[in-house]
Design a protein around this motif. Structure first.
Motif, mmCIF file in Angstrom:
data_model
loop_
_atom_site.group_PDB
_atom_site.id
_atom_site.type_symbol
_atom_site.label_atom_id
_atom_site.label_comp_id
_atom_site.label_asym_id
_atom_site.label_seq_id
_atom_site.Cartn_x
_atom_site.Cartn_y
_atom_site.Cartn_z
ATOM 1 N N MET A 5 28.194 42.151 43.743
ATOM 2 C CA MET A 5 29.408 42.219 42.935
ATOM 3 C C MET A 5 29.264 41.394 41.659
ATOM 4 O O MET A 5 29.615 41.848 40.562
ATOM 5 C CB MET A 5 30.605 41.735 43.756
ATOM 6 N N LEU A 6 28.743 40.188 41.784
ATOM 7 C CA LEU A 6 28.628 39.311 40.623
ATOM 8 C C LEU A 6 27.590 39.818 39.628
ATOM 9 O O LEU A 6 27.723 39.604 38.416
ATOM 10 C CB LEU A 6 28.283 37.890 41.076
ATOM 11 N N ASN A 29 31.889 32.064 29.500
ATOM 12 C CA ASN A 29 33.230 31.624 29.083
ATOM 13 C C ASN A 29 34.347 32.489 29.685
ATOM 14 O O ASN A 29 35.486 32.445 29.233
ATOM 15 C CB ASN A 29 33.342 31.636 27.564
ATOM 16 N N GLU A 30 33.995 33.277 30.693
ATOM 17 C CA GLU A 30 34.967 34.202 31.286
ATOM 18 C C GLU A 30 36.048 33.457 32.081
ATOM 19 O O GLU A 30 35.827 32.364 32.611
ATOM 20 C CB GLU A 30 34.270 35.189 32.228
ATOM 21 N N GLY A 85 30.642 31.447 43.765
ATOM 22 C CA GLY A 85 29.577 32.239 43.159
ATOM 23 C C GLY A 85 29.845 32.529 41.694
ATOM 24 O O GLY A 85 28.938 32.466 40.860
ATOM 25 N N ALA A 86 31.097 32.843 41.355
ATOM 26 C CA ALA A 86 31.449 33.086 39.957
ATOM 27 C C ALA A 86 31.380 31.802 39.140
ATOM 28 O O ALA A 86 30.896 31.806 38.000
ATOM 29 C CB ALA A 86 32.849 33.697 39.877
ATOM 30 N N ALA A 87 31.852 30.695 39.709
ATOM 31 C CA ALA A 87 31.850 29.421 38.991
ATOM 32 C C ALA A 87 30.434 29.001 38.603
ATOM 33 O O ALA A 87 30.225 28.381 37.557
ATOM 34 C CB ALA A 87 32.511 28.339 39.839
ATOM 35 N N LYS A 88 29.453 29.340 39.441
ATOM 36 C CA LYS A 88 28.063 28.993 39.134
ATOM 37 C C LYS A 88 27.563 29.693 37.875
ATOM 38 O O LYS A 88 26.606 29.228 37.253
ATOM 39 C CB LYS A 88 27.165 29.371 40.314
ATOM 40 N N ARG A 89 28.204 30.799 37.516
ATOM 41 C CA ARG A 89 27.766 31.570 36.356
ATOM 42 C C ARG A 89 28.526 31.204 35.082
ATOM 43 O O ARG A 89 28.335 31.822 34.052
ATOM 44 C CB ARG A 89 27.913 33.066 36.659
ATOM 45 N N LEU A 90 29.410 30.226 35.186
ATOM 46 C CA LEU A 90 30.240 29.852 34.045
ATOM 47 C C LEU A 90 29.780 28.537 33.419
ATOM 48 O O LEU A 90 29.221 27.678 34.101
ATOM 49 C CB LEU A 90 31.699 29.718 34.488
ATOM 50 N N VAL A 129 37.521 25.571 39.416
ATOM 51 C CA VAL A 129 38.231 26.571 40.218
ATOM 52 C C VAL A 129 39.603 26.035 40.590
ATOM 53 O O VAL A 129 39.726 24.931 41.123
ATOM 54 C CB VAL A 129 37.453 26.932 41.500
ATOM 55 N N GLU A 130 40.632 26.823 40.296
ATOM 56 C CA GLU A 130 42.009 26.490 40.669
ATOM 57 C C GLU A 130 42.430 27.383 41.833
ATOM 58 O O GLU A 130 42.279 28.600 41.772
ATOM 59 C CB GLU A 130 42.946 26.709 39.482
#
Length: 248
Positions: free
Chosen positions: A86-87, A95-96, A111-116, A152-153
């Motif tokens: 998915m990621l 910067n998403e 997983g998403a936070a690692k890409r930011l 992450v919130e």
């Protein structure tokens, strides 16, 4: 001689075993069926042998244990493969702003936070509901262990009425969550909310065990460009489909 210092390995996020009670029931039922099937041929019912019952119980036991093994494979490996699939659909710039619907213990959010780099993730779940398999404290602990608590919130929020203004997110993700909404109307409302909060040129990716054609139809009706649902069965060791939609 000086005793070598023992270093304690750093703790890692624990994403848990999905549906542990169901898995335990399957395992116990499988063992019981195998035991009964093995012992039964030496007994007789009212003086007459029961030639098919024993093999039938053995077969049912094998099926139960096989289902148990597949569930374990999903928890230990499959969900990580699907998360990465998915990621990897997204061309990350760092910067998403990302929305994770059904955060659970934080698998997709982390997983998403690692890409930011400068971006932010918002994780939404109904952690207080009876269907929840994790608590918000579980997710927060994993965020802290992974080192992304500041990126992450976490929110207890209703996916049918997401508390953000229109066009708030570049990416919306959801894994094994929308099917927990018990009516088609509720799932359609969640899909409309996904379309509403998604920014132009944003992407939404939903992976679930059922209703994916329904999600695709609802997202299309909400104005998104929707790809045909694709199967992820060979990746996930379970019947799973993926819906990808984009906002033009």
């Amino acid at each position: 001689m000086k005793q070598a210092l023992r270093t304690r390995r750093p703790l890692k996020p624990d994403y848990g075993i999905d549906k542990p009670k169901a898995l335990a029931r399957l395992f116990l039922a499988g063992i019981a069926a195998l035991a009964a099937g093995y012992l039964l041929p030496s007994h007789k019912d009212a003086g007459a042998p029961v030639p098919l019952l024993g093999p039938t119980l053995l077969a049912l036991g094998c099926l139960s244990l096989g289902a148990c093994a597949l569930m374990l494979a999903w928890s230990l490996r499959g969900k990580f493969v699907v998360r990465d699939r998915m990621l990897n659909l997204i061309r990350w710039h760092g910067n998403e702003t990302v929305l994770d619907l059904g955060t659970g213990r934080g698998l997709l959010a982390i997983g998403a936070a690692k890409r930011l780099k400068t971006g932010m993730v918002v994780g939404i779940d109904a952690w207080e509901s009876e269907q929840a398999f994790a608590t918000i404290e579980d997710a927060q602990r994993n965020l802290e262990l992974a080192g992304f608590a500041d990126r992450v919130e976490l929110r207890n929020d209703d996916p049918r009425d997401i508390g953000f203004v229109d066009n708030s997110f570049d990416v919306v993700l959801s894994l094994l969550f929308l099917h927990t909404l018990d009516t088609e109307a509720a799932r359609a409302a969640a899909c409309r909310e996904i379309a509403r909060v998604l920014r132009p040129r944003g992407i939404a990716a939903i992976a679930d065990v059922e209703h994916c054609a329904e999600y695709a139809k609802a997202l299309d009706a909400a104005g998104l460009k929707v790809d045909k649902p694709r199967t992820l069965q060979t990746l996930a060791w379970t019947t799973l489909e993926l819906v990808v939609a984009r906002k033009i």
